[in-house]
Write a protein that holds these residues in place. Structure first.
Motif, short mmCIF file in Angstrom:
data_model
loop_
_atom_site.label_atom_id
_atom_site.label_comp_id
_atom_site.label_asym_id
_atom_site.label_seq_id
_atom_site.Cartn_x
_atom_site.Cartn_y
_atom_site.Cartn_z
N TYR A 16 -4.27 0.07 -5.64
CA TYR A 16 -4.14 0.59 -4.28
C TYR A 16 -5.37 0.24 -3.45
CZ TYR A 16 -3.64 4.04 -0.51
OH TYR A 16 -3.54 4.65 0.71
N LEU B 236 2.40 1.72 -3.57
CA LEU B 236 1.41 2.17 -4.54
C LEU B 236 0.93 3.59 -4.24
CD1 LEU B 236 -0.68 -1.09 -4.97
CD2 LEU B 236 0.74 0.00 -6.69
N HIS B 237 0.87 3.95 -2.95
CA HIS B 237 0.42 5.28 -2.57
C HIS B 237 1.39 6.35 -3.05
CE1 HIS B 237 -1.86 8.22 -0.32
NE2 HIS B 237 -0.76 8.65 0.27
N ALA C 124 0.83 -1.20 0.00
CA ALA C 124 0.00 0.00 0.00
C ALA C 124 0.86 1.25 0.00
CB ALA C 124 -0.92 0.00 1.22
#
Length: 228
Positions: free
Chosen positions: A129, A115-116, A112
């Motif tokens: 995400y 991807l963030h 996460a």
């Protein structure tokens, strides 16, 4: 992928349906990402093949439909395991299961975070995400049920969490089957869109649409066969 396998195998070996459901739920997203990747590769490979009348984009749709069917079957496997555990009350190896569950949570949090940090305007990355956030939630749910069983004696939380996981996986599978089946069957004649198109063609007061067929040739591109 590694922790997807670790959670599925760990859930089976340590008698934790919550862990098993979490691993299979993770597999729904891992398989979806993998199919998208392979589909892009095949679409590129076959891009010059003239036997595909409208291009190769439906390779991805077909792959997604197939994976959704397989995952729907796997959801019922999780349900069966959960019901058996509720009836037979088999002993859960909490310590080993918790180690795998916490490791899976760390993997989801790391994914996460990565991807963030990527481009927020990329819809595919945004979708990935959100998938990872859903996996993080199911990991937390599995950990909570295992902790409840280990320290509070609430052994039934584990199979109940497995039943919740069954519902989540089946819902995701059904939604994907419904969406992809409509595309594969060319169910694109949405009344509002068709009426707008006909109205636009006939607004000169001279043309009359006798027959119309819409065909989707890409995710957001359509072709149209019309008799005027």
């Amino acid at each position: 992928l590694l922790f997807m396998l670790a959670e599925i195998v760990g859930g089976y070996l340590f008698n934790s349906v919550a862990l098993l459901a979490d691993g299979i739920h993770m597999s729904t997203h891992a398989i979806a990402f993998g199919i998208t990747l392979v589909s892009y590769m095949l679409a590129r490979k076959w891009s010059k093949d003239k036997t595909f009348s409208f291009g190769t984009w439906k390779v991805e749709v077909l792959g997604a439909y197939t994976s959704a069917v397989i995952l729907g079957v796997m959801a019922f496997f999780v349900l069966g395991e959960a019901v058996i555990k509720l009836i037979k009350k088999e002993e859960i190896r909490y310590d080993e299961a918790l180690i795998v569950a916490f490791a899976g949570l760390l993997v989801n949090l790391l994914s996460a975070f990565i991807l963030h940090e990527e481009d927020k305007h990329d819809h595919n990355l945004r979708s990935a995400y959100l998938h990872i956030l859903a996996d993080t939630f199911t990991s937390l749910l599995a950990i909570a049920s295992l902790l409840g069983g280990k320290y509070l004696g609430m052994w039934y939380l584990d199979p109940i969490t497995g039943i919740v996981g069954f519902g989540v996986i089946l819902s995701w599978s059904y939604g994907l089957i419904k969406d992809t089946a409509s595309i594969l069957l060319d169910r694109e004649m949405h009344p509002h869109f068709v009426e707008r198109l006909i109205s636009r063609i006939e607004e000169d007061k001279e043309s009359k649409v006798e027959d119309i067929h819409l065909l989707r040739i890409a995710h957001s591109k359509y072709a149209c066969i019309i008799s005027i």
